[in-house]
Design an enzyme around this catalytic site. Structure first.
Site, PDB file in Angstrom:
ATOM      1  N   LYS A   1      -0.220  -1.261   3.056  1.00  0.00           N
ATOM      2  CA  LYS A   1      -1.344  -1.840   3.783  1.00  0.00           C
ATOM      3  C   LYS A   1      -0.928  -2.360   5.157  1.00  0.00           C
ATOM      4  O   LYS A   1      -1.603  -2.112   6.156  1.00  0.00           O
ATOM      5  CB  LYS A   1      -1.985  -2.945   2.941  1.00  0.00           C
ATOM      6  N   THR A   2       0.163  -3.086   5.213  1.00  0.00           N
ATOM      7  CA  THR A   2       0.633  -3.593   6.501  1.00  0.00           C
ATOM      8  C   THR A   2       1.049  -2.446   7.410  1.00  0.00           C
ATOM      9  O   THR A   2       0.782  -2.460   8.620  1.00  0.00           O
ATOM     10  CB  THR A   2       1.823  -4.549   6.299  1.00  0.00           C
TER      11      THR A   2
ATOM     12  N   ASP B   1      -3.796 -10.482   6.385  1.00  0.00           N
ATOM     13  CA  ASP B   1      -3.290 -10.136   5.062  1.00  0.00           C
ATOM     14  C   ASP B   1      -3.823 -11.120   4.028  1.00  0.00           C
ATOM     15  O   ASP B   1      -4.069 -12.286   4.337  1.00  0.00           O
ATOM     16  CB  ASP B   1      -1.758 -10.174   5.089  1.00  0.00           C
TER      17      ASP B   1
ATOM     18  N   THR C   1      -5.007  -7.637  -2.223  1.00  0.00           N
ATOM     19  CA  THR C   1      -4.578  -7.094  -3.507  1.00  0.00           C
ATOM     20  C   THR C   1      -5.639  -7.304  -4.575  1.00  0.00           C
ATOM     21  O   THR C   1      -5.498  -6.814  -5.691  1.00  0.00           O
ATOM     22  CB  THR C   1      -3.268  -7.773  -3.962  1.00  0.00           C
TER      23      THR C   1
ATOM     24  N   ARG D   1       7.902   0.486  -1.662  1.00  0.00           N
ATOM     25  CA  ARG D   1       8.805  -0.633  -1.392  1.00  0.00           C
ATOM     26  C   ARG D   1       9.913  -0.709  -2.445  1.00  0.00           C
ATOM     27  O   ARG D   1      11.082  -0.948  -2.130  1.00  0.00           O
ATOM     28  CB  ARG D   1       8.024  -1.951  -1.370  1.00  0.00           C
TER      29      ARG D   1
END
Length: 363
Positions: free
Chosen positions: A83-84, A128, A177, A236
């Site tokens: 997302k970032t 965020d 999220t 990640r």
């Protein structure tokens, strides 16, 4: 690589627990430093999320063709999926600066007003964990997104005055999220909404090959496949496992990563072939050996594992449920036949689900 730089979703305790895990999806300081160097800079470099990427590309190209700012963008999905990264790509594709903040950091409407009033025309504001923003700030954001205007309240009581403040056109990129916690009025003001899915093994292998090249790590296809299969569908985590495997290969071998080296390295770090770590296996072992597969209450299971209730529920259970190893039922937690098979155990005849999934729910 595609992953998020921040994750404010968990509370202080569960966030710390998740951050300590090699297969945790939250990012610590080391992760964020490495991610900054590996993060793709354009949509063409971004791996995976084909549907979201294609739709977002259309939105951005159309805005550029009109010479206007892009519609506001909402990205939802689990931590670590990108997302970032996509927020930064939106700014790069639009040729605009980006400002990054988070919902928990905006506790008052004044905090948001200060940020909005300092934005430049066309700037991208990345917010965020937008669902954790305070309600007063959230209500101010409605008008800012729709009319590019905010009302600043000066004074208190009967003498308070609302001063309208015009804002330059900007693009808000929100990430969450837990999209279900966003109020409908806020969700409806986003022109584009993209849901990030977990990655397939083949996509993670492409991510790993790209990261290995940037990290100057030699890896073959089998080694990448071994790491990808243990990465829980999350870039990640794949990146973090690659770094640990690289360390093992440099210390125990010649630096080259193949299937055998990857398997041996992740065995040292207690990450098994399905991506389960010590905590995950402890939950399954307790459920199977102490409670014969359940059903058992969450608090009892947490005591048996020696962890807090919140840690079991928020850190371990989501992946176990997604993998089909554990089920939540009205009577408590229940192991599935796949859990018995994964740990190499034979389910007793009376175990829930031993003769079919219907047994999990008493049907």
């Amino acid at each position: 690589m595609n992953w998020d730089a921040t994750d404010a979703e968990a509370d202080a305790h569960t966030g710390a627990e998740a951050g300590d895990r090699l297969v945790g999806a939250s990012a610590d300081g080391e992760d964020q430093a490495v991610e900054a160097a590996l993060r793709p800079k354009s949509l063409s470099e971004f791996v995976g999320q084909e549907r979201v990427r294609e739709q977002l590309d259309l939105v951005l190209r159309a805005a550029l063709a009109r010479g206007a700012t892009s519609d506001h963008v909402l990205l939802s999905g689990a931590p670590g999926l990108g997302k970032t990264t996509l927020a930064m790509i939106v700014a790069a594709e639009m040729g605009a600066p980006i400002r990054i903040t988070s919902g928990p950091a905006i506790q008052h409407a004044g905090d948001l007003a200060a940020i909005l009033s300092s934005l430049q025309e066309g700037e991208v504001l990345f917010l965020d964990e937008i669902h954790r923003m305070s309600r007063p700030a959230e209500e101010m954001l409605y008008m800012a997104m729709e009319d590019f205007r905010v009302d600043v309240i000066v004074g208190k009581g009967p003498g308070a005055t609302a001063i309208p403040l015009e804002l330059p056109p900007f693009t808000l990129v929100g990430a969450t999220t837990r999209a279900g916690l966003l109020p409908p009025p806020l969700r409806d003001r986003f022109g584009f909404t993209g849901h990030m899915e977990f990655y397939a093994s083949g996509e993670l292998e492409r991510v790993l090959h790209r990261s290995a090249q940037l990290l100057d790590v030699e890896i073959d296809a089998a080694g990448a496949a071994e790491i990808a299969g243990r990465s829980r569908g999350t870039p990640r985590i794949a990146n973090r496992l690659l770094r640990r495997v690289r360390d093992y290969a440099q210390v125990k071998g010649d630096g080259f990563v193949n299937r055998e080296v990857a398997a041996a390295a992740l065995g040292v770090y207690e990450v098994d072939e399905r991506g389960l770590d010590r905590l995950d296996r402890a939950v399954l072992h307790a459920l199977l050996k102490l409670f014969s597969g359940g059903p058992v209450g969450l608090s009892t299971l947490a005591v048996a594992v020696g962890e807090e209730r919140e840690t079991v529920e928020e850190v371990a259970e989501p992946f176990l449920v997604r993998e089909g190893l554990l089920a939540r039922t009205p009577r408590g937690r229940v192991a599935t036949p796949a859990a018995w098979a994964h740990l190499g155990l034979t389910a007793p005849r009376h175990a829930p689900g031993a003769s079919g999934q219907e047994g999990l729910f008493g049907a």
